[in-house]
Write an enzyme that holds these catalytic residues in place. Sequence first.
Site, short mmCIF file in Angstrom:
data_model
loop_
_atom_site.label_atom_id
_atom_site.label_comp_id
_atom_site.label_asym_id
_atom_site.label_seq_id
_atom_site.Cartn_x
_atom_site.Cartn_y
_atom_site.Cartn_z
N SER A 183 -3.52 46.53 -7.11
CA SER A 183 -2.96 47.61 -7.92
C SER A 183 -4.07 48.57 -8.35
O SER A 183 -4.74 49.16 -7.51
CB SER A 183 -2.20 47.02 -9.11
OG SER A 183 -1.41 47.99 -9.76
N ASP A 280 8.28 48.41 -4.75
CA ASP A 280 7.03 48.76 -5.42
C ASP A 280 6.87 50.28 -5.47
O ASP A 280 6.93 50.94 -4.43
CB ASP A 280 5.86 48.14 -4.67
CG ASP A 280 4.52 48.33 -5.36
OD1 ASP A 280 4.47 49.02 -6.41
OD2 ASP A 280 3.51 47.80 -4.87
N HIS A 310 6.11 44.61 -6.74
CA HIS A 310 4.71 44.85 -7.06
C HIS A 310 4.11 43.60 -7.71
O HIS A 310 4.73 42.97 -8.56
CB HIS A 310 4.60 46.04 -8.01
CG HIS A 310 3.20 46.42 -8.37
ND1 HIS A 310 2.39 47.12 -7.52
CD2 HIS A 310 2.46 46.19 -9.49
CE1 HIS A 310 1.22 47.31 -8.09
NE2 HIS A 310 1.23 46.74 -9.29
#
Length: 381
Positions: A183, A280, A310
């Site tokens: 991320s 996501d 995600h």
Amino acid sequence: MKKVIKKIFVYLAAVFLIFISYVILSVHYWSTTDEGILPPKTAVILHAVNNNIITSDMKPPKFLIQPRPSTIAREDIMIPVAEGQEIAGRVYYPKSDGGHPVLMYYHGGAFLDGYGNIETHDNIIRAIAARTNSVVIAVGYRVAPQYVFPTAVEDSYEALLWAYQQAERFNGDPDRIAVIGDSAGGNLATAVALMSRDFNGPPLTAQALLYPLTTFQDVPLQSRIIYDSGYYLLSRNVMYRARELYTPMEDMWLSPYTSPLNAESLEALPPTLIITAEYDPLRDEGEQYAERLAEAGIPVTHLHYEGVMHGFISFYEVMNLGEHGLRETVSFLKNVFSDETKLDSGLEKSIVSSPRGREGIREYLEAYAIAAFLLYKDIIG
């Protein structure tokens, strides 16, 4: 007496059937979203996370935790950075002699205080160290709102320079270093790779980017629109807040170290693994970054996982595809560190679907078992 026992049995059977029906209906309800029908395991995990039944600082049950082998040591350290400052770090390293590969791990967390740290990602860091037999250095870079760009990137790069100099202290090989992040950490990992290229830093063997954020600019990305609610563990509001606090000046969004997707050149970067997830907001920019890297002549392996959200690899102890993603990440890293492996330039993309056969049945049954546990826990308070 027999009649009493029979009545009790019938009563218990009825209660059991009612509870099972309740579990089935609940999972079906959790699986039904505006974006489509979710796989049961994904739906159950998302329900638990979004209802604070599972929290980021919660430890999984002991039987799910991968024990740390005695051959792997752990050390919490302080890493010197610019202007005489220090940041926290954690190192897992093999006790055995020899030049082991070195992995710099940059955790996710939206660049914001309270959203992620070394502790919340310790399960991944520990597992990667054990499975790759590498030195893994987790970097506790400084975050917003107290520290704005470029502090996090500079901390991350300074940590790389420090690791290059200190590799042998942890039985590591300074000539075999890779960066990895998830991320926001994926953004930092590839920014560090760009900085190392631009400033003649340590040569990197590879970069592994797990559902990375790749741009702060206002570009049309369908996945950011479809999955913006936050139900899939990342919301548009959090992304806007991260941009406002981490990059408060609009010209910061133009930097290749915040928006590598829009960088003028991506040449001379190391072989890359990019993992994206179906549900996501960052899916599309991860895909586009893989394509841009390949166009620049970089060997790119892009694995796209269907049916997951995600951050799914963080749930590798309980999600089959999370475990699969972790295994593939480990396999990629071990391959690039092997002298016998030569990767061709260009893009190699694979789509990974939900497991089938015995694994699929097991995943399905586990989803309902977890749901039953959660509902039972809720009923008894």
